[in-house]
Design an enzyme around this catalytic site. Structure first.
Site, PDB file in Angstrom:
ATOM      1  N   SER A  70       0.809  -1.205   0.000  1.00 25.49           N
ATOM      2  CA  SER A  70       0.000   0.000   0.000  1.00 25.49           C
ATOM      3  C   SER A  70       0.855   1.273   0.000  1.00 25.49           C
ATOM      4  O   SER A  70       1.629   1.495  -0.917  1.00 25.49           O
ATOM      5  CB  SER A  70      -0.965  -0.038   1.193  1.00 25.49           C
ATOM      6  OG  SER A  70      -1.997   0.896   1.043  1.00 25.49           O
ATOM      7  N   ASP A 182      -5.607  -4.057  -1.853  1.00 25.01           N
ATOM      8  CA  ASP A 182      -4.595  -3.711  -0.864  1.00 25.01           C
ATOM      9  C   ASP A 182      -4.013  -4.947  -0.166  1.00 25.01           C
ATOM     10  O   ASP A 182      -4.742  -5.755   0.413  1.00 25.01           O
ATOM     11  CB  ASP A 182      -5.252  -2.795   0.180  1.00 25.01           C
ATOM     12  CG  ASP A 182      -4.255  -2.080   1.067  1.00 25.01           C
ATOM     13  OD1 ASP A 182      -3.218  -2.674   1.392  1.00 25.01           O
ATOM     14  OD2 ASP A 182      -4.521  -0.925   1.434  1.00 25.01           O
TER      15      ASP A 182
END
Length: 288
Positions: A70, A182
Site C-alpha cells: 500500500s 490492498d
C-alpha cells in the site's frame, strides 16, 4: 651464504602471502550484507517512511531490497527507481489527494485505481520492474482466490495501484484473471517478502503498532480507513525482521495528508531511536 639468502627470501615471500591472505579474509569478513527494507501500509501515515529513509541514508546504510504494501509500495517504488530522498520529499510536497482519488462508477469501489497508476507513471516513466535500480516486491491480495499475490516483474504502476486499492474505497485492479486489492488485507507488513527477495538483514517499518484515534471520523473514507487499520492491528503476526521501526502516528488520521511534514518527522524520530540497534545488527553480521 647463497642458500641462506634463498631461505630468507622464501620466508619473506611466504610471510607476504600469509599477510595478503589475512587481509583478504578480513575484507571478506567485513562484506556488506544485503539489506532489505519492509514498508507497511497505512494511508497518509506512509509519509513516515520518508523520514526513515532520510535517517538510514544519513548513517550510510544502503538499502538493496525493498518490499512494500500500500503506502509502503508507493514510497518503496520511488526509492527502488533510484529517486533520492530529496526527490521523494518533493513528491510529498506536490501530493494532491485529487490526483490519486479519481471518481469511478460505483460498482466495486468509489474511486478508480487509474489515478494511482498515472502518478506512479509520472515519477517512474519506464514503468517496469526490470529497470528499477533496487530489487523491489509489492504485496497484493487476490479477491478471486483469497490469497496473497506478489508482484516482482511487469508494470510497477499496476502493482502499486493494486497494493493501494483499499477495498470499497478503490476499485480492485484486474490483472491476469485476478481482482487485486490492498495487500494489507492479509499482510500489512511485508517483512517475509523482503527475505524472499534475497535480503540478509531486514529492517521493517510498521505503521500499525501504536496507532490511536482522536475524535470522530471526518468522513466516510476516514471511517473505512479506521476500520481497516483496526482490523490489521487485530491480526498482528510474528514479525521476522531484524529491527522493527514503529513511528508514533498517535493523533494522525490515515487521510491527514496536510500533516505530511509532521509525519516525516515522526519517521525520523523513530528511526533515530533504532539506528544504533541497526548498526549493531550490521556489525554482528560482518563479524560472522
Amino acid at each position: 651464504m647463497t642458500s641462506q639468502r634463498k631461505t630468507l627470501g622464501f620466508l619473506i615471500f611466504t610471510l607476504l602471502l600469509v599477510s595478503l591472505a589475512g587481509t583478504s579474509l578480513a575484507e571478506e569478513e567485513k562484506k556488506d550484507p544485503v539489506i532489505g527494507l519492509a514498508l507497511s501500509g497505512g494511508g497518509s501515515w506512509g509519509f513516515s517512511h520518508i523520514g526513515v529513509l532520510e535517517v538510514l541514508e544519513e548513517h550510510g546504510i544502503e538499502v538493496d531490497v525493498i518490499a512494500g504494501t500500500s503506502a509502503g509500495a508507493i514510497v518503496g517504488s520511488l526509492y527502488a527507481s533510484g529517486k533520492t530522498v530529496q526527490e521523494i520529499r518533493e513528491f510529498a510536497d506536490n501530493f494532491r489527494a485529487w490526483d490519486f482519488f479519481v471518481p469511478a462508477i460505483p460498482e466495486l469501489g468509489l474511486f478508480s485505481p487509474r489515478g494511482i497508476m498515472n502518478q506512479i507513471k509520472r515519477y517512474i516513466p519506464h514503468d517496469d520492474f526490470s529497470q528499477l535500480e533496487k530489487k523491489f516486491g509489492v504485496l497484493t491480495v487476490d479477491l478471486v482466490k483469497g490469497e496473497i499475490f506478489v508482484f516482482k516483474e511487469g508494470s510497477v504502476s499496476t502493482a502499486v495501484a493494486a497494493s493501494s486499492a483499499q477495498p470499497l474505497i478503490f476499485t480492485p485492479v484486474r490483472h491476469e484473471g485476478m481482482l487485486l486489492v490492498d495487500g494489507g488485507v492479509l499482510m500489512n507488513l511485508p517483512d517475509t517478502l523482503a527475505w524472499d527477495l534475497g535480503a540478509e538483514i531486514v529492517i521493517a517499518v510498521s505503521l500499525n503498532e501504536n496507532l490511536s484515534f482522536e475524535g470522530a471520523p471526518d468522513g466516510y473514507i476516514d471511517v473505512a480507513i479506521r476500520t481497516y487499520n483496526l482490523l490489521q492491528r487485530s491480526r498482528v503476526l510474528e514479525v521476522k525482521a531484524d529491527v522493527v521501526i514503529t513511528p508514533d502516528v498517535t493523533g494522525f488520521t490515515g487521510t491527514q495528508v496536510e500533516s505530511y511534514e509532521l509525519l516525516i518527522n515522526q519517521g525520523r524520530i523513530a528511526a533515530e531511536e533504532k539506528i544504533q540497534e541497526i548498526l549493531k545488527v550490521i556489525e554482528e553480521f560482518q563479524s560472522k
